[in-house]
Design a protein around this motif. Structure first.
Motif, mmCIF file in Angstrom:
data_model
loop_
_atom_site.group_PDB
_atom_site.id
_atom_site.type_symbol
_atom_site.label_atom_id
_atom_site.label_comp_id
_atom_site.label_asym_id
_atom_site.label_seq_id
_atom_site.Cartn_x
_atom_site.Cartn_y
_atom_site.Cartn_z
ATOM 1 N N GLN A 142 16.479 -113.221 -47.392
ATOM 2 C CA GLN A 142 15.772 -114.541 -47.732
ATOM 3 C C GLN A 142 16.114 -114.920 -49.269
ATOM 4 O OE1 GLN A 142 13.552 -116.344 -45.933
ATOM 5 N NE2 GLN A 142 13.460 -117.818 -47.785
ATOM 6 N N TYR A 176 15.107 -104.747 -43.781
ATOM 7 C CA TYR A 176 16.038 -103.907 -42.618
ATOM 8 C C TYR A 176 14.804 -103.464 -41.470
ATOM 9 C CZ TYR A 176 19.531 -103.673 -46.095
ATOM 10 O OH TYR A 176 20.493 -104.155 -47.042
ATOM 11 N N THR A 196 17.671 -104.945 -37.455
ATOM 12 C CA THR A 196 17.781 -106.299 -37.891
ATOM 13 C C THR A 196 17.929 -106.219 -39.438
ATOM 14 O OG1 THR A 196 16.371 -106.991 -35.807
ATOM 15 C CG2 THR A 196 16.720 -108.559 -37.735
ATOM 16 N N TRP A 197 18.806 -107.043 -39.762
ATOM 17 C CA TRP A 197 19.075 -107.108 -41.242
ATOM 18 C C TRP A 197 18.643 -108.494 -41.307
ATOM 19 C CZ3 TRP A 197 22.678 -110.513 -43.570
ATOM 20 C CH2 TRP A 197 22.679 -110.352 -45.021
ATOM 21 N N ASN A 198 17.719 -109.110 -42.423
ATOM 22 C CA ASN A 198 17.283 -110.404 -42.901
ATOM 23 C C ASN A 198 17.407 -110.533 -44.083
ATOM 24 O OD1 ASN A 198 16.333 -112.928 -42.451
ATOM 25 N ND2 ASN A 198 14.149 -112.143 -42.300
ATOM 26 N N TYR A 239 16.035 -108.399 -48.951
ATOM 27 C CA TYR A 239 16.789 -107.829 -47.863
ATOM 28 C C TYR A 239 15.873 -107.149 -47.220
ATOM 29 C CZ TYR A 239 20.961 -108.819 -50.617
ATOM 30 O OH TYR A 239 21.740 -109.364 -51.134
ATOM 31 N N LYS A 271 21.308 -109.150 -35.859
ATOM 32 C CA LYS A 271 20.675 -108.261 -35.235
ATOM 33 C C LYS A 271 21.675 -107.309 -34.327
ATOM 34 C CE LYS A 271 17.896 -109.482 -31.845
ATOM 35 N NZ LYS A 271 16.902 -109.839 -30.930
ATOM 36 N N SER A 293 17.414 -118.538 -45.458
ATOM 37 C CA SER A 293 17.430 -117.067 -44.998
ATOM 38 C C SER A 293 18.599 -117.197 -43.634
ATOM 39 C CB SER A 293 16.138 -116.906 -44.239
ATOM 40 O OG SER A 293 15.759 -117.683 -43.045
ATOM 41 N N TYR A 334 20.192 -113.937 -40.907
ATOM 42 C CA TYR A 334 19.981 -112.302 -40.299
ATOM 43 C C TYR A 334 21.018 -112.129 -39.184
ATOM 44 C CZ TYR A 334 18.761 -114.481 -35.496
ATOM 45 O OH TYR A 334 18.865 -114.882 -34.435
#
Length: 130
Positions: free
Chosen positions: A112, A91, A108-110, A89, A124, A120, A122
């Protein structure tokens, strides 16, 4: 001399206690399911940001705060893994200022995948001063 030290200490401590409050105005997600999950809990809520020397904390509504480290000018990031280390994760908080006043922010939270298909996703958030 002692009085001057106390005044300086009080001044510096009050500067770090003032949190910036922005209203979340937009949500973007790479998957519709993420948008549907997050929209009711985030849109219209207050994003509270506290900026320190090399770190920042942010809170969405009444959730627990997220602590981030400064990665570049006006950008703060933290990377973590889930317990089984199958997902990473990221951030990221990006602050926008005008004449040294915080005007808006993007969070933004991503996620993977570390194993398998390496997918992946995300979402935002965009927040603005109200």
């Amino acid at each position: 001399m002692k009085t001057i030290r106390i005044i300086i200490l009080l001044t510096l401590s009050t500067l770090s206690l003032h949190a910036q409050k922005l209203k979340i105005t937009a949500l973007d997600a790479s998957i519709q399911r993420l948008y549907d999950e997050r929209a009711p809990y985030t849109l219209g809520k207050i994003l509270t940001i506290e900026v320190f020397d090399n770190s920042a904390s942010m809170t969405i509504g009444t959730d627990k705060p997220i602590f981030l480290k400064k990665s570049s000018d006006n950008t703060y990031t933290v990377i973590s893994n889930n317990e089984s280390r199958t997902e990473t994760y990221t951030y990221t908080l990006k602050l926008y200022t005008s004449l040294a006043v915080l005007t808006s922010a993007e969070f933004t939270w991503n996620v993977q995948e570390n194993k398998g298909a390496y997918r992946s996703a995300y979402w935002k958030l965009t927040a603005k001063r109200f």
